[in-house]
Write a protein that holds these residues in place. Structure first.
Motif, PDB file in Angstrom:
ATOM      1  N   LYS A  24     103.447 -86.186  19.973  1.00 22.94           N
ATOM      2  CA  LYS A  24     104.579 -85.684  19.183  1.00 22.94           C
ATOM      3  C   LYS A  24     105.823 -85.302  19.960  1.00 22.94           C
ATOM      4  N   TRP A  26     108.534 -82.553  19.923  1.00 23.46           N
ATOM      5  CA  TRP A  26     108.792 -81.215  19.359  1.00 23.46           C
ATOM      6  C   TRP A  26     109.537 -80.413  20.418  1.00 23.46           C
ATOM      7  N   ARG A  79     126.114 -84.928   7.386  1.00 23.80           N
ATOM      8  CA  ARG A  79     125.310 -85.301   8.566  1.00 23.80           C
ATOM      9  C   ARG A  79     125.529 -86.783   8.882  1.00 23.80           C
ATOM     10  N   SER A 114     113.927 -89.629   7.859  1.00 21.15           N
ATOM     11  CA  SER A 114     115.087 -89.672   8.753  1.00 21.15           C
ATOM     12  C   SER A 114     114.911 -90.723   9.851  1.00 21.15           C
ATOM     13  N   GLY A 147     115.995 -87.685  16.266  1.00 21.89           N
ATOM     14  CA  GLY A 147     115.209 -88.018  17.455  1.00 21.89           C
ATOM     15  C   GLY A 147     114.165 -89.095  17.191  1.00 21.89           C
ATOM     16  N   ARG A 151     112.757 -94.275  17.907  1.00 24.63           N
ATOM     17  CA  ARG A 151     111.516 -95.056  18.003  1.00 24.63           C
ATOM     18  C   ARG A 151     111.448 -96.157  16.953  1.00 24.63           C
ATOM     19  N   ASP A 291     102.386 -84.191  10.730  1.00 21.10           N
ATOM     20  CA  ASP A 291     103.754 -83.974  11.186  1.00 21.10           C
ATOM     21  C   ASP A 291     104.317 -82.679  10.604  1.00 21.10           C
ATOM     22  N   ALA A 292     105.629 -82.562  10.576  1.00 19.32           N
ATOM     23  CA  ALA A 292     106.240 -81.311  10.116  1.00 19.32           C
ATOM     24  C   ALA A 292     106.191 -81.232   8.588  1.00 19.32           C
TER      25      ALA A 292
END
Ligand code: 2P0
Length: 337
Positions: A24, A26, A79, A114, A147, A151, A291-292
């Protein structure tokens, strides 16, 4: 005719796929440039994608953003508009743009979008603005948006480099192996479709500012990354799964120890952790990552998918199951139309 040509050049559509990290991300080492404090390794997912069209138009007075057919909220629009300022500055253009972005997965399914969104936006908008970027430059650009988006530029197995440079020029992702290298599947068990109270960015910052375990999390990551590269290289499923589970729980433990603690799980999330471990004791080759958010993502190989899907079909608290193999690189869609 010149005008027509210019207009044609200033429009592009791209598709990018979501990804799930096995190791991960983080923590940030720079908030403004969105530089990660740790490297990460992910798999790109074929069944979850975002298709984004960007049209620059001198007649517009501000950037417009349509998400899944509906005008986006002001916070999201801003954003994205800040991201478009980076593109405009690099391409030396001033036109505002209209962005139409669509996920092929159910909205409100509680899945982060995202990564696929900013990867698709980076590819479509750079192309529409006339920039010719290398894959590394595209990954760096996507990183500025989010971020994990760095990937999603690549398919298959992907590693995001933490980088060392202060300007972020070496903080980009690289492909470790293409999707056909290994027939892994991810089964996403959706336990809640509610909006989470704390997003990834806020959660990371709170963790790095207050968690007593943050330093330890950072200091062990290179070892986990090295081990994961090795598990992928050997196609060692047990090692990959065990390590992914360890790294995910370690990330959550670090966040839970923040002040106030950040807990993304619900009751079903915890029940599912126990259930996956029960299945393993019975000989099933299945692991999880989280994940989050409260969704549990099962990691398995192709032959186990049907049995696992059936097993979890009627599990209390599961709202939906999405099965996906690994997916391809981000790509342009009918670039000049
Ligand atoms: C990951 N996550 O590696 C980790 C694990 C969530 C948990 O990357 O602040 O939305 O936009 O760079 O990319 C989610 O973080 O954060 C994420 P920002 P992002 O997949």
């Amino acid at each position: 005719l010149d005008d027509e040509k210019r207009l044609r050049l200033m429009k592009a559509t791209a598709i990018a796929h979501a990804n799930i990290a096995l190791i991960k991300y983080w923590g940030k080492r720079d908030e403004r440039l969105n530089l990660p404090a740790v490297g990460s390794i992910s798999v790109t997912l074929r069944e979850l994608s975002t298709k984004t069209q960007v049209v620059f138009d001198e007649k517009l007075t501000r950037d417009e953003l349509i998400l899944n057919g509906t005008p986006a909220g002001e916070e999201e629009r801003q954003r994205v508009s800040r991201f478009m300022d980076i593109i405009r500055s690099e391409a030396k253009i001033s036109e505002k743009c209209k962005i139409d972005s669509r996920n092929n997965f159910p909205t409100g399914a509680g899945l982060a979008s995202s990564a696929s969104a900013f990867a698709a936006l980076a590819l479509a908008s750079s192309h529409a603005a006339g920039l010719t970027l290398s894959p590394e430059e595209l990954s760096i650009l996507a990183r500025r948006g989010s971020g994990s988006a760095a990937r999603s530029v690549y398919g298959g197995f992907v590693e995001m480099k933490k980088g060392e440079a202060a300007d972020g020029s070496d903080a980009f992702a690289v492909q470790l192996a293409p999707p056909e290298y290994w027939d892994l599947h991810i089964l996403i068990l959706i336990t809640s479709t509610e909006q989470k109270l704390i997003g990834s960015t806020g959660g990371m910052i709170q963790t790095q500012e207050t968690s007593p375990y943050y330093f330890r999390w950072i200091s062990e990551q290179d070892r986990d990354l090295r081990e994961m590269r090795e598990a992928i290289r050997k196609r060692d499923f047990e090692h990959l799964g065990e390590l992914a589970e360890f790294n995910a729980l370690k990330m959550h433990a670090t966040a839970i120890a923040a002040r106030p603690g950040i807990l993304y799980w619900n009751g079903t999330t915890v029940e599912l952790i126990h259930e996956v471990r029960r299945l393993r004791l019975q000989g099933e080759a299945v692991y999880f990552t989280i994940d989050a958010g409260p969704q549990v993502k099962l990691i398995c190989e192709a032959p186990s998918v049907d049995k696992l899907r059936q097993h979890f079909q009627n599990f209390p608290g599961i709202k939906q199951i999405i099965d996906t193999p690994l997916g391809p690189d981000a790509y342009l869609w009918e670039a000049s139309k």
